[in-house]
Structures are given as C-alpha cells and as structure tokens.
Motif scaffolding. Structure first.
Motif, PDB file in Angstrom:
ATOM      1  N   GLU A   1      27.090 -11.395   1.264  1.00 16.61           N
ATOM      2  CA  GLU A   1      26.069 -10.649   2.237  1.00 16.61           C
ATOM      3  C   GLU A   1      25.369  -9.769   1.182  1.00 16.61           C
ATOM      4  O   GLU A   1      25.470  -8.769   0.688  1.00 16.61           O
ATOM      5  CB  GLU A   1      26.821  -9.409   2.976  1.00 16.61           C
ATOM      6  N   SER A   2      24.003 -10.261   1.233  1.00 17.20           N
ATOM      7  CA  SER A   2      22.903  -9.683   0.252  1.00 17.20           C
ATOM      8  C   SER A   2      22.433  -8.378   0.892  1.00 17.20           C
ATOM      9  O   SER A   2      22.144  -7.569   0.081  1.00 17.20           O
ATOM     10  CB  SER A   2      21.933 -10.395   0.224  1.00 17.20           C
ATOM     11  N   ARG A   3      22.666  -7.963   1.932  1.00 18.71           N
ATOM     12  CA  ARG A   3      22.213  -6.803   2.638  1.00 18.71           C
ATOM     13  C   ARG A   3      23.389  -5.576   2.865  1.00 18.71           C
ATOM     14  O   ARG A   3      23.385  -4.673   3.298  1.00 18.71           O
ATOM     15  CB  ARG A   3      21.855  -6.944   4.213  1.00 18.71           C
TER      16      ARG A   3
ATOM     17  N   ASN B   1      22.795  -2.000   1.911  1.00 15.49           N
ATOM     18  CA  ASN B   1      21.757  -1.211   2.782  1.00 15.49           C
ATOM     19  C   ASN B   1      22.436  -0.943   4.007  1.00 15.49           C
ATOM     20  O   ASN B   1      22.338  -0.045   4.893  1.00 15.49           O
ATOM     21  CB  ASN B   1      20.757  -2.131   2.742  1.00 15.49           C
ATOM     22  N   LEU B   2      23.243  -2.141   4.529  1.00 17.81           N
ATOM     23  CA  LEU B   2      23.628  -1.846   6.030  1.00 17.81           C
ATOM     24  C   LEU B   2      24.864  -1.151   6.187  1.00 17.81           C
ATOM     25  O   LEU B   2      24.513   0.113   6.876  1.00 17.81           O
ATOM     26  CB  LEU B   2      24.145  -3.361   6.303  1.00 17.81           C
TER      27      LEU B   2
END
Length: 113
Positions: A98-100, A103-104
């Motif tokens: 999960e690259s985000r 941030n999430l």
C-alpha cells in the motif's frame, strides 16, 4: 440532527450516502471494496439489513436499505460503518504494497481528533 431522529419509521426504506473522511479515495483497491461488501453481506445475513441497492464509489457509498429484525436503522447503519472502518484501517496497515499507507493513516488520525 442526530441520525436516530432522521429514521422516522424503524421498518422504512432509506437512502443513505456516507463518505470516507476528507473524501479520501480508499475504495480504489479491490481488497478494500471487498471488505465493504463482506460487511454488507454480514449485515444482511446476521443483522436483518435488507439491501435494495448499493453503489461503491472511490470515496463514498450510496445505499438503499431497510431493517427487518427490529433493530433501529441508525444502530444498524452505525454498526456497519464502525465495523467496516476498523476492518479497512486494519487492512491498510497490513497491506504489504500500500503506497498510500502513511498518508491515509495520518489523515484518519486527523479526522479522529
């Protein structure tokens, strides 16, 4: 107005929309959409939610439903949203690619303050 006051008829048919905090695009990954669908299935089978129609967008959900086992619609919807949000956050934390993720999770923390 509290949600409980918006559901006038406990056995009525209701259209609801709810969004991810800050309109974040969480449901772009199938794994997260599948969690939401699993939650809806559970609510149908175990909680007495009759789902007439649903639409999952990348950052919000539309749902037409009613309650048939005597549970107030606001409680049923609250249980669904609470369980689903916890499951999605857990999946984001555990998703290996999960690259985000950072941030999430940071945005979710901000929303919880």
């Amino acid at each position: 107005m509290p949600a409980s006051e918006r559901f006038y008829n406990p056995e009525g048919l209701y259209f609801v929309s709810f969004a991810v905090v800050f309109w974040l695009d969480v449901f772009t990954r199938n794994a997260y959409k599948d969690l939401l669908l699993d939650s809806l299935t559970f609510c149908q089978q175990e909680k007495g939610m009759v789902i007439i129609a649903w639409c999952i967008m990348t950052n919000h959900v539309h749902l037409i439903f009613r309650s048939v086992k005597g549970q107030h619609p606001s409680l049923l919807l609250g249980d669904f949203k609470r369980f689903t949000s916890k499951a999605v956050v857990k999946a984001i934390k555990e998703h290996p690619r999960e690259s985000r993720k950072e941030n999430l999770l940071e945005q979710f923390k901000k929303a919880a303050w």
